[in-house]
Design an enzyme around this catalytic site. Sequence first.
Site, mmCIF file in Angstrom:
data_model
loop_
_atom_site.group_PDB
_atom_site.id
_atom_site.type_symbol
_atom_site.label_atom_id
_atom_site.label_comp_id
_atom_site.label_asym_id
_atom_site.label_seq_id
_atom_site.Cartn_x
_atom_site.Cartn_y
_atom_site.Cartn_z
ATOM 1 N N ASP A 455 0.832 -1.204 0.000
ATOM 2 C CA ASP A 455 0.000 0.000 0.000
ATOM 3 C C ASP A 455 0.872 1.262 0.000
ATOM 4 O OD1 ASP A 455 -2.341 1.469 0.116
ATOM 5 O OD2 ASP A 455 -3.180 0.324 1.785
ATOM 6 N N ASP A 521 -10.648 1.717 -3.810
ATOM 7 C CA ASP A 521 -11.253 1.389 -2.518
ATOM 8 C C ASP A 521 -12.770 1.359 -2.622
ATOM 9 O OD1 ASP A 521 -9.104 0.893 -0.984
ATOM 10 O OD2 ASP A 521 -8.993 2.866 -0.055
#
Length: 728
Positions: A455, A521
């Site tokens: 990430d 997301d």
Amino acid sequence: MRPDLIHLTADGVSALLDVRRGRLPALVHWGAALGPIDLADATAIALTDVRPPAPSSPDDPVRLAVLPEQHTGWLGRPGLSGSRDGESWSPWFRVTEVRTGTADADGLITLSGGGRVELEASDDTAQLGLELVIELSAAGVLRAAATLTNRGATYRLDDLSLAFPLPARAHEVLDFGGRWAKERTPQRGPLNVGIHLREGRRGRTGPDAATLLTVGEAGFGFAHGEVWGAHVGFSGNHRHYAERLSSGEQVIGGGELLLPGEIVLEPGESYRTPWVYGVYGDGLDDQARRLHRHLRARPQHPRRPRPVTLNVWEAVYFDHDLPKLLALAERAATVGVERYVLDDGWFRGRRTDRAGLGDWYVDDEVWPDGLTPLVDHVTALGMEFGLWFEPEMVNADSDLARAHPEWIMQTGGRLPVEARHQQVLNLGIPEAYAYVRDRMVQIIAENDVRYVKWDHNRDLVDAGTAPGGAPGVHEQTLAAYRLMAELKERFPGLEIESCSSGGARVDLGVIEHTDRVWVSDCNDPFERQEMMRWTQQLLPPELLGAHIASPRSHTTHRVHDLGFRAGSAFFGHFGIEWDITRAGDSELDQLTEWIALHKQYRELLHHGELVRMDPIDPTLWVHGVVAPDKRAALFAFAFLGRSDAAPLGRATLRGLDDGTRYRVALLTGEDSSGGQPVPAEIVLPGRALRTVGVQVPLSHPDTVWLFRVEAEEWAVGQAVKGTLPALQ
Ligand code: DGJ
């Protein structure tokens, strides 16, 4: 003997390079294949590129090289910007060597099936050396990179960009904008005189990156209109541009965006650009398919079936509780999951997003026996274990930041503004790099980690190196790539996902080191339909993480049924992002069926060719995947709203073989008319499917219907090697 012209050609594309008279290579044609041409043809084509001298312009024809040079009279963006204290800023490179791996026959070198051209050039006055590499892959994807070497005193480089010519008929620009949870939204407009400039200054690719800056014939669509696109394969600061001069010349190109003083070349030092890609297509599908073929041909492209993945983020967030995570693992295995990923929250002090980043030790308060009980359970259930890291980041509230505040990227003697309560760890500092690498190596080795979700949750602001504060985005980006490469070398078979606040690191630079990207997301299927559609302009579906989310989407709060959620994720690297310990029996049964169906079709989905139909109605989105031999296909009809018209009439299906008869049969979908779904099954020649089409079912909004399309012999014999199930 040096060639005059080099014809690179592959898969319907030609790039004809003019390297006569020792000048930097100019693309005198880049586009549809020229077919077999000889030296006379090639020379004549080069002649057509010479514009008549316009009034009030240079007396000699202006020459546009892949690295545009101003000395020819080119008044667009120059390829090189830099100077040695105000000198050597407008070089004139002479080519000293051309390497193609082939002997020159008669002044024309033809590299069929693609090839690579390497050129050495220098400007002795400016004391600069240049190496250019230009490739056309077997899939017809062009790419170029340049290396500049300083052969004199200190040289400050401001920009080194490459450009490809656009024909006069290319007028319309398509590229992408976007934001968190709504990445890669398309934007279109005319190419006017001036520069359509897309600068990425986030220190990462960005949710709003241009991604593939395309210019094409007016009104181009998925199936029609020639298009020429550029992509800079780099995850740091970058620039894409399309430029039209008042003289009518136009180019697309780009390069890394260098911060002030970021690249200062001492004597003998070099700087290499990222690959700048040029992707031609007869329509957007053709352009995307070339990229997919290009990527699939790479040795590192993931080839084993993409494991169905459960990621625990939206199930537990930071609330790590072993019994709950074990229960999730059991449920996951039962429904057919093959990879289980433990997301953010497992390391020291990480109870919220305000602390812990950088302290890559298993938190023994939450995990008193380490991750072992979970890892053992996951592997005993037959799944692979994956783990989340954010290697380039640090929280101020961490042991690491307290021990090494100087490892935080910064400039001006102050800390950058925080984003998601975090700062950037400077991997350009060898000790910081070694620390993160060693921690990751230990955790990966101890826990049988087969997959890293990598990430990167903030933009790089004021990203310099303490104490002086010199800009460090370039170094940081290369260090991240290096770390990925090192881990992969150390752990053969390790897969890495590129995630960045969702889908903010999707580019061809990071994909050299990773095996999939997290698209967004936002798992709301309605939103995902559009993001999948356009992310596939760059990457094939097997590289796009696509998960079935909770019934209520955590980003939009919309509620959707399982069929729409699963049908929308079905074509990508399939998975789950949902607390399935809360799912009811019927939901679990449906989930099991969807996963089984995906496994049945994933060979086709992940090796086939993309087809996107130009919409017949704004609420209907038809797309599919066709097997390379065109014997089978899977099409989706996604109903993304309520149309003014119902029923919608006929929709055509492309990409099939005109001369083959296909059985089109409904696989999943729910008819809203209360009657017989239309069409439940029909047999039609490929030509009729392409020109006439099939009736669009009457459907409720927010539904996906899947149709399998099989060449008739398959349906009868089933003896042919294939992946499709027998017709019921
Ligand atoms: C952002 C990612 O996109 C999410 O999937 C999740 O991993 C969180 N970060 C964790 O902090």
